[in-house]
Design an enzyme around this catalytic site. Structure first.
Site, PDB file in Angstrom:
ATOM      1  N   ASN A 214       0.847  -1.197   0.000  1.00 13.44           N
ATOM      2  CA  ASN A 214       0.000   0.000   0.000  1.00 13.44           C
ATOM      3  C   ASN A 214       0.879   1.242   0.000  1.00 13.44           C
ATOM      4  O   ASN A 214       2.099   1.141  -0.018  1.00 13.44           O
ATOM      5  CB  ASN A 214      -0.953  -0.032   1.201  1.00 13.44           C
ATOM      6  N   ASP A 283      -4.302  -6.085   4.758  1.00 13.29           N
ATOM      7  CA  ASP A 283      -5.404  -6.845   5.374  1.00 13.29           C
ATOM      8  C   ASP A 283      -5.540  -8.239   4.773  1.00 13.29           C
ATOM      9  O   ASP A 283      -6.132  -9.126   5.384  1.00 13.29           O
ATOM     10  CB  ASP A 283      -6.723  -6.078   5.202  1.00 13.29           C
ATOM     11  N   LYS A 293       7.284 -18.505 -10.580  1.00 15.03           N
ATOM     12  CA  LYS A 293       6.665 -17.289 -11.110  1.00 15.03           C
ATOM     13  C   LYS A 293       5.415 -17.653 -11.912  1.00 15.03           C
ATOM     14  O   LYS A 293       5.444 -18.612 -12.689  1.00 15.03           O
ATOM     15  CB  LYS A 293       7.690 -16.580 -11.985  1.00 15.03           C
ATOM     16  N   PHE A 327      -4.103   2.968  14.936  1.00 13.30           N
ATOM     17  CA  PHE A 327      -4.337   3.984  13.913  1.00 13.30           C
ATOM     18  C   PHE A 327      -5.554   3.577  13.106  1.00 13.30           C
ATOM     19  O   PHE A 327      -5.838   2.384  12.961  1.00 13.30           O
ATOM     20  CB  PHE A 327      -3.116   4.110  12.985  1.00 13.30           C
ATOM     21  N   LYS A 341     -13.095   1.219  16.319  1.00 11.59           N
ATOM     22  CA  LYS A 341     -11.838   0.443  16.375  1.00 11.59           C
ATOM     23  C   LYS A 341     -11.248   0.461  17.782  1.00 11.59           C
ATOM     24  O   LYS A 341     -10.683  -0.535  18.242  1.00 11.59           O
ATOM     25  CB  LYS A 341     -10.830   0.980  15.355  1.00 11.59           C
ATOM     26  N   LYS A 345     -10.877  -3.223  19.315  1.00 13.62           N
ATOM     27  CA  LYS A 345      -9.495  -3.710  19.439  1.00 13.62           C
ATOM     28  C   LYS A 345      -8.897  -3.410  20.820  1.00 13.62           C
ATOM     29  O   LYS A 345      -7.693  -3.569  21.016  1.00 13.62           O
ATOM     30  CB  LYS A 345      -8.637  -3.141  18.308  1.00 13.62           C
TER      31      LYS A 345
HETATM   32  N1  CTP Z   1      -3.842  -3.524  11.898  1.00 17.37           N
HETATM   33  C1  CTP Z   1      -3.163  -4.616  12.385  1.00 17.37           C
HETATM   34  N2  CTP Z   1      -3.179  -5.794  11.706  1.00 17.37           N
HETATM   35  C2  CTP Z   1      -3.863  -5.926  10.561  1.00 17.37           C
HETATM   36  C3  CTP Z   1      -4.587  -4.809  10.061  1.00 17.37           C
HETATM   37  C4  CTP Z   1      -4.544  -3.626  10.760  1.00 17.37           C
HETATM   38  O1  CTP Z   1      -2.547  -4.508  13.436  1.00 17.37           O
HETATM   39  N3  CTP Z   1      -3.841  -7.077   9.921  1.00 17.37           N
HETATM   40  C5  CTP Z   1      -3.817  -2.285  12.676  1.00 17.37           C
HETATM   41  C6  CTP Z   1      -3.127  -1.119  12.011  1.00 17.37           C
HETATM   42  O2  CTP Z   1      -1.767  -1.065  12.340  1.00 17.37           O
HETATM   43  C7  CTP Z   1      -3.855   0.081  12.594  1.00 17.37           C
HETATM   44  C8  CTP Z   1      -5.242  -0.461  12.883  1.00 17.37           C
HETATM   45  O3  CTP Z   1      -5.139  -1.878  12.869  1.00 17.37           O
HETATM   46  O4  CTP Z   1      -3.298   0.500  13.814  1.00 17.37           O
HETATM   47  C9  CTP Z   1      -6.341  -0.073  11.970  1.00 17.37           C
HETATM   48  O5  CTP Z   1      -6.047  -0.368  10.661  1.00 17.37           O
HETATM   49  P1  CTP Z   1      -7.152  -0.158   9.533  1.00 17.37           P
HETATM   50  O6  CTP Z   1      -6.660  -0.757   8.270  1.00 17.37           O
HETATM   51  O7  CTP Z   1      -7.600   1.280   9.516  1.00 17.37           O
HETATM   52  O8  CTP Z   1      -8.363  -0.983  10.169  1.00 17.37           O
HETATM   53  P2  CTP Z   1      -8.970  -2.391   9.911  1.00 17.37           P
HETATM   54  O9  CTP Z   1      -8.985  -3.126  11.206  1.00 17.37           O
HETATM   55  O10 CTP Z   1      -8.296  -3.045   8.784  1.00 17.37           O
HETATM   56  O11 CTP Z   1     -10.491  -2.024   9.606  1.00 17.37           O
HETATM   57  P3  CTP Z   1     -11.257  -1.593   8.273  1.00 17.37           P
HETATM   58  O12 CTP Z   1     -10.646  -2.332   7.163  1.00 17.37           O
HETATM   59  O13 CTP Z   1     -12.644  -2.018   8.615  1.00 17.37           O
HETATM   60  O14 CTP Z   1     -11.170  -0.111   8.176  1.00 17.37           O
END
Ligand code: CTP
Length: 408
Positions: A214, A283, A293, A327, A341, A345
């Site tokens: 990303n 995610d 490959k 975050f 969140k 969490k």
């Molecule tokens: N985070 C994490 N592990 C993951 C995904 C996210 O620890 N596999 C943490 C990020 O470091 C951040 C927080 O979760 O501190 C929120 O990340 P975000 O992508 O905004 O939230 P998601 O839980 O993925 O929720 P959504 O996709 O519903 O927005």
């Protein structure tokens, strides 16, 4: 302010005399330690006259029994009684010895016994500086949180031109004094805390040559690491792949994937009193990565991605008395999503930022965030440089830590 100045054996050793003087002009007391090789380039008398202190020259000298006994533990005493260890010029040989923990003389044993900030100002021939061995030693030393004052480009004693010339003594002295004053001035803020931070994106392999990732630059997490270190905290920074130098005084753990980041965080969790998850963790990932490959034979390529472990949620379940900051990167409903969140969490604070607007957030040097706190309050941090935003976040962290009922 007491600085132990290690002098290595290189042509630039004579500049260490100017450096000792520059440090003293800025209010530091200087104890010089010379390696045997340094003695070939400059005499101890020069440093003794400049600093008004006995110069330390080697671990075991030809002295009487009493003196030998005291000199055998003197490096421990020097390590304990100085605020910083500065080595200039740091030769390729010294960098290698520090990186690998070789301890055959006074300077290298002092290095191992020293627990405060280490500043290294290398100087050498350009090819020696650029050699993979030197660069990997530097990487290891940066990873230990040492400050490396990069050599400058210019004409070198060997007649070639390029990077390798010792940085200007005034610049080195300035950096050392700035670092020590910052540590002192703000030490109250977070002294005694260990901050475990994550930063940057993760990369998830699709095959041996491709990956998905990303747009996170890691700048916000690195700014937080720098700010926490300058407030006197011990900082462990678990970083995904980014193009940023390791912040001074920070222990680096480099990872690539979400799974590696999860493992690194869980392995170091025990040591932490504060956990800040600034990383943009992918995610989804491929659970099974093809060994070969993927060829362009098909008209379409469909990926069957599965969720990665949610590191923040896992830390939330196991956080004990630790303070946990997450975050939330959102494109809408900033505060409501942040609060959701925070609750799901088990965080103490969520730093919510609106992404997708120009000039702030991902890849940018500036940010504008809302801090959603477990106390029910929300604090708006107006648009500012990421280092300034980092300090506003830490102000709230310190405040939450001081609340009663929280164990270290
Ligand atoms: N985070 C994490 N592990 C993951 C995904 C996210 O620890 N596999 C943490 C990020 O470091 C951040 C927080 O979760 O501190 C929120 O990340 P975000 O992508 O905004 O939230 P998601 O839980 O993925 O929720 P959504 O996709 O519903 O927005």
């Amino acid at each position: 302010m007491r600085v132990a100045l290690g002098v290595g054996g290189g042509i630039a050793a004579y500049k260490a005399a100017e450096l000792a003087r520059a440090l003293q002009e800025r209010g530091a007391a200087v104890q010089v330690i010379m390696t045997d090789a340094a003695l070939e380039f400059i005499t101890p008398l020069t440093f003794a006259a400049l600093t008004g202190q006995k110069v330390i020259t080697s671990l075991f000298s030809n002295r009487g029994a009493d003196e030998v006994l005291s000199s055998a533990v003197e490096h421990i005493h020097v390590a304990q009684s100085h605020d910083a260890l500065l080595v200039a010029p740091a030769t390729a040989d010294l960098l290698a010895k520090f990186a690998h923990g070789l301890a055959g003389d006074f300077l290298t044993t002092t290095y191992l016994a020293f627990t405060g900030p280490v500043i290294l100002a290398p100087a050498m021939n350009t090819n020696m500086w650029l050699h993979a061995a030197t660069q990997s030693n530097l990487e290891a030393l940066r990873g230990r949180g040492h400050l490396i004052i990069e050599p400058e480009e210019g004409l070198l004693a060997c007649g070639t031109s390029g990077p390798g010339r010792l940085a200007e003594p005034g610049r080195i002295a300035g950096e050392v004094v700035r670092m020590l004053t910052a540590r002192r001035g703000m030490a109250e803020g977070m002294a005694g805390e260990t901050v475990l931070l994550t930063a940057g994106p993760t990369q998830e392999a699709l095959d041996p040559v491709r990956y998905i990732t990303n747009r996170s630059s890691g700048k916000m997490g690195y700014a937080l690491a720098e700010a926490a270190a300058s407030r006197g905290a011990r900082v462990i920074l678990v970083s995904g792949p980014v193009n940023l130098p390791a912040p001074a005084g920070v222990e680096m753990v480099r990872v690539r994937t979400a799974v590696e980041m999860r493992d690194a965080v869980m392995a170091r969790l025990e040591e932490a009193t504060i956990v800040i998850k600034a990383a943009a963790v992918a995610d989804y990932h491929l659970r099974e990565i093809p060994a070969q490959k993927t060829k362009k034979a098909a008209a379409q390529w469909t990926l069957n991605l599965e969720p990665t472990p949610d590191i923040l949620a896992e830390v939330g379940r196991n956080k004990g008395g630790r303070l946990l900051v997450g975050f939330a990167a959102e494109t809408q409903n900033l505060e409501a999503e942040g609060r959701r969140k925070l609750e799901t969490k088990n965080c103490d604070m969520v730093v919510a930022n609106l992404v997708g607007q120009p000039g702030a957030g991902f890849e940018s040097d500036a940010n504008e965030v809302t801090l959603v706190l477990r106390t029910g309050e929300s604090v708006a941090v107006p648009r500012a440089g990421k280092r300034v935003v980092a300090d506003r976040i830490l102000d709230q962290v310190v405040k939450l830590r001081r609340e009663p009922g929280r164990t270290p």
